[in-house]
Design a protein around this motif. Structure first.
Motif, PDB file in Angstrom:
ATOM      1  N   ASP A   1      -7.922   5.116  -1.494  1.00 49.15           N
ATOM      2  CA  ASP A   1      -8.379   3.733  -1.317  1.00 49.15           C
ATOM      3  C   ASP A   1      -8.204   3.270   0.144  1.00 49.15           C
ATOM      4  O   ASP A   1      -9.084   2.612   0.705  1.00 49.15           O
ATOM      5  CB  ASP A   1      -7.602   2.838  -2.280  1.00 49.15           C
ATOM      6  N   ILE A   2      -7.063   3.640   0.721  1.00 51.26           N
ATOM      7  CA  ILE A   2      -6.833   3.276   2.128  1.00 51.26           C
ATOM      8  C   ILE A   2      -7.849   3.965   3.037  1.00 51.26           C
ATOM      9  O   ILE A   2      -8.413   3.359   3.960  1.00 51.26           O
ATOM     10  CB  ILE A   2      -5.402   3.650   2.551  1.00 51.26           C
TER      11      ILE A   2
ATOM     12  N   GLU B   1     -18.982  -0.159   9.754  1.00 46.72           N
ATOM     13  CA  GLU B   1     -19.400  -1.509  10.175  1.00 46.72           C
ATOM     14  C   GLU B   1     -19.367  -1.619  11.702  1.00 46.72           C
ATOM     15  O   GLU B   1     -20.240  -2.244  12.311  1.00 46.72           O
ATOM     16  CB  GLU B   1     -18.480  -2.541   9.540  1.00 46.72           C
TER      17      GLU B   1
ATOM     18  N   ASN C   1      -6.902   8.873  10.117  1.00 45.56           N
ATOM     19  CA  ASN C   1      -6.577   7.703  10.957  1.00 45.56           C
ATOM     20  C   ASN C   1      -6.547   8.080  12.437  1.00 45.56           C
ATOM     21  O   ASN C   1      -7.023   7.329  13.295  1.00 45.56           O
ATOM     22  CB  ASN C   1      -5.250   7.117  10.517  1.00 45.56           C
TER      23      ASN C   1
ATOM     24  N   TYR D   1       0.831  -1.210   0.000  1.00 46.09           N
ATOM     25  CA  TYR D   1       0.000   0.000   0.000  1.00 46.09           C
ATOM     26  C   TYR D   1       0.865   1.260   0.000  1.00 46.09           C
ATOM     27  O   TYR D   1       0.548   2.260  -0.649  1.00 46.09           O
ATOM     28  CB  TYR D   1      -0.932   0.001   1.219  1.00 46.09           C
TER      29      TYR D   1
ATOM     30  N   LEU E   1     -10.887   5.011   2.266  1.00 51.46           N
ATOM     31  CA  LEU E   1     -12.212   4.423   2.107  1.00 51.46           C
ATOM     32  C   LEU E   1     -12.333   3.094   2.859  1.00 51.46           C
ATOM     33  O   LEU E   1     -13.383   2.769   3.423  1.00 51.46           O
ATOM     34  CB  LEU E   1     -12.506   4.227   0.615  1.00 51.46           C
ATOM     35  N   LYS E   2     -11.283   2.290   2.881  1.00 52.26           N
ATOM     36  CA  LYS E   2     -11.320   1.026   3.631  1.00 52.26           C
ATOM     37  C   LYS E   2     -11.427   1.280   5.132  1.00 52.26           C
ATOM     38  O   LYS E   2     -12.183   0.608   5.852  1.00 52.26           O
ATOM     39  CB  LYS E   2     -10.071   0.195   3.327  1.00 52.26           C
ATOM     40  N   ARG E   3     -10.709   2.281   5.611  1.00 50.67           N
ATOM     41  CA  ARG E   3     -10.794   2.621   7.033  1.00 50.67           C
ATOM     42  C   ARG E   3     -12.207   3.099   7.385  1.00 50.67           C
ATOM     43  O   ARG E   3     -12.752   2.777   8.432  1.00 50.67           O
ATOM     44  CB  ARG E   3      -9.773   3.706   7.372  1.00 50.67           C
TER      45      ARG E   3
ATOM     46  N   LYS F   1     -15.755  10.885   0.827  1.00 48.31           N
ATOM     47  CA  LYS F   1     -16.663  10.082   0.025  1.00 48.31           C
ATOM     48  C   LYS F   1     -17.272  10.879  -1.130  1.00 48.31           C
ATOM     49  O   LYS F   1     -17.692  10.285  -2.135  1.00 48.31           O
ATOM     50  CB  LYS F   1     -17.783   9.522   0.912  1.00 48.31           C
TER      51      LYS F   1
ATOM     52  N   THR G   1     -14.977   2.284   5.768  1.00 49.36           N
ATOM     53  CA  THR G   1     -15.884   1.129   5.698  1.00 49.36           C
ATOM     54  C   THR G   1     -15.846   0.334   7.005  1.00 49.36           C
ATOM     55  O   THR G   1     -16.888  -0.074   7.543  1.00 49.36           O
ATOM     56  CB  THR G   1     -15.490   0.222   4.534  1.00 49.36           C
ATOM     57  N   TYR G   2     -14.666   0.085   7.549  1.00 49.07           N
ATOM     58  CA  TYR G   2     -14.542  -0.651   8.826  1.00 49.07           C
ATOM     59  C   TYR G   2     -15.175   0.112   9.967  1.00 49.07           C
ATOM     60  O   TYR G   2     -15.812  -0.472  10.856  1.00 49.07           O
ATOM     61  CB  TYR G   2     -13.063  -0.916   9.132  1.00 49.07           C
TER      62      TYR G   2
END
Length: 405
Positions: A322-323, A333, A393, A314, A325-327, A376, A329-330
């Protein structure tokens, strides 16, 4: 082999042979243990006694190795006179009931013992007393020197005195039924009764408190053998006799498997030496003689290395959006799982509910979702800088820390 080794072996062999010869020629010490067993030839066994007593009874003599109940109910040898001579007479309630029925039918029971069970004494209404001889300080000397003795008398001829061994204590019959009972013998200068006859039904019980008088030593002694033969002569002649050995030897076949070996000192020591040799062999020769098995190390945990590799991919690709957006998403959730909120449209009401449920600072939550909405909403995937990714982060980690407290 070297000459010196042969000398050592020869010395050991010669010593072993000399040891065997000396043990073989050594005089065995006399065993003075009071067993009154028909298998023992020692002074206070009954091997010779039984052989001589058989001549006294003209009828059939059966040596029983069964309990009283089994002998008198399950065999054909179940009538005549029942004789027990031993240190202790022991019967349970079933055996006692069988013995009482045996006498009640007209048979006779002769018991010579130093100890009688309570159920037996209570049934026949007998009380026993105990005389202690405190002057005896060494119980082993009476068997060897036979200096401590007591005088026994039989009532049919009280002029005849029998010198018998004096144990540390003497059992005597202090009370019995005088109507159905009779004193047949006395001890200690006629002060106490040690031999009685009790009528029970059609038969009689003969009880003697000096069983040693019926041992090999006194039966083979001309000065004292009259006592045993006279006492047993009260039993009817020409009737079958059952000689009880069960209480002294047990059933046939119950002997210890090593009894024959352990009965002789030479064989006993040979057995112990063999066991010691086996133990020594196991200790020194039983070690594993194969080569050492190498130690195989377990597979290392490479999870950290895997994370480092993925992180490097990465980092080298430099796709910050991209990183991010993944953070995000988690994080969403996590909110759905723990706060049960729908994350499709994070408006002001949604943010207020998250503040209340998580307990986080309102400013922190608002900054976090402002940045999430900004990321987003961007269509350009390359606009997010390293500083913005680090800031996102940091906000997410602070949110986790506050929400989990």
């Amino acid at each position: 082999m070297k000459k010196k080794e042969w000398i050592y072996i020869g010395t050991i062999v010669v010593a072993f042979v000399l040891l065997i010869v000396s043990e073989y020629n050594k005089k065995e010490p006399v065993d003075w243990t009071v067993t009154l067993s028909s298998k023992d030839k020692q002074p206070f066994g009954a091997y010779a006694s039984l052989a001589l007593f058989k001549e006294l009874f003209n009828g059939k003599t059966t040596v029983s190795r069964l309990p009283v109940y089994n002998q008198l109910t399950e065999t054909s040898d179940n009538e005549g006179s029942y004789i027990f001579i031993g240190p202790r007479f022991v019967v349970d309630d079933l055996d006692l009931e069988t013995l009482l029925d045996f006498v009640d039918e007209g048979n006779n029971v002769f018991i010579a013992a130093e100890s009688f069970p309570e159920n037996f004494l209570d049934t026949l209404k007998i009380d026993i007393g105990l005389l202690s001889f405190v002057e005896m300080t060494d119980s082993s000397k009476w068997g060897i020197e036979l200096k401590n003795k007591q005088k026994l008398f039989l009532t049919h001829d009280e002029n005849k005195v029998y010198d018998m061994p004096k144990n540390r204590s003497l059992i005597y019959f202090s009370k019995f039924d005088l109507v159905d009972g009779k004193a047949l013998g006395r001890a200690q200068e006629q002060e106490v009764i040690d031999f009685i006859r009790l009528k029970y039904g059609k038969g009689y019980f003969y009880l003697n408190a000096n069983p040693s008088a019926f041992s090999n030593y006194y039966v083979l002694n001309k000065q004292t053998n009259d006592y045993a033969f006279t006492a047993l002569s009260y039993l009817p002649e020409n009737q079958p006799v059952i000689w009880d050995e069960y209480m002294k030897q047990g059933r046939v076949g119950e002997e210890h498997i090593l009894r024959g070996i352990l009965s002789y000192p030479a064989l006993r020591w040979a057995y112990y030496l063999a066991l010691a040799g086996i133990v020594v062999y196991i200790i020194f020769e039983g070690k594993r003689r194969q080569r050492i098995i190498p130690v195989i190390s377990p597979f290392p945990n490479q999870t950290v290395d895997f994370v480092k590799v993925i992180g490097s991919l990465y980092f080298n690709k430099r796709n910050n959006t991209d990183i991010a957006l993944k953070r995000i998403t988690y994080l969403l959730e996590y909110i759905r799982s723990y706060f049960y909120e729908q994350t499709g449209s994070p408006d002001e009401e949604f943010i207020q509910r998250i503040i209340e449920k998580s307990g986080c600072e309102p400013a922190l939550v608002k900054q976090l979702f402002v940045m999430i909405n900004k990321i987003k909403s961007q269509s350009n995937r390359d606009w997010l800088s390293d500083e913005d990714l680090v800031r996102l982060n940091t906000l997410i980690e602070r949110f986790y820390d506050s929400a989990r407290k």
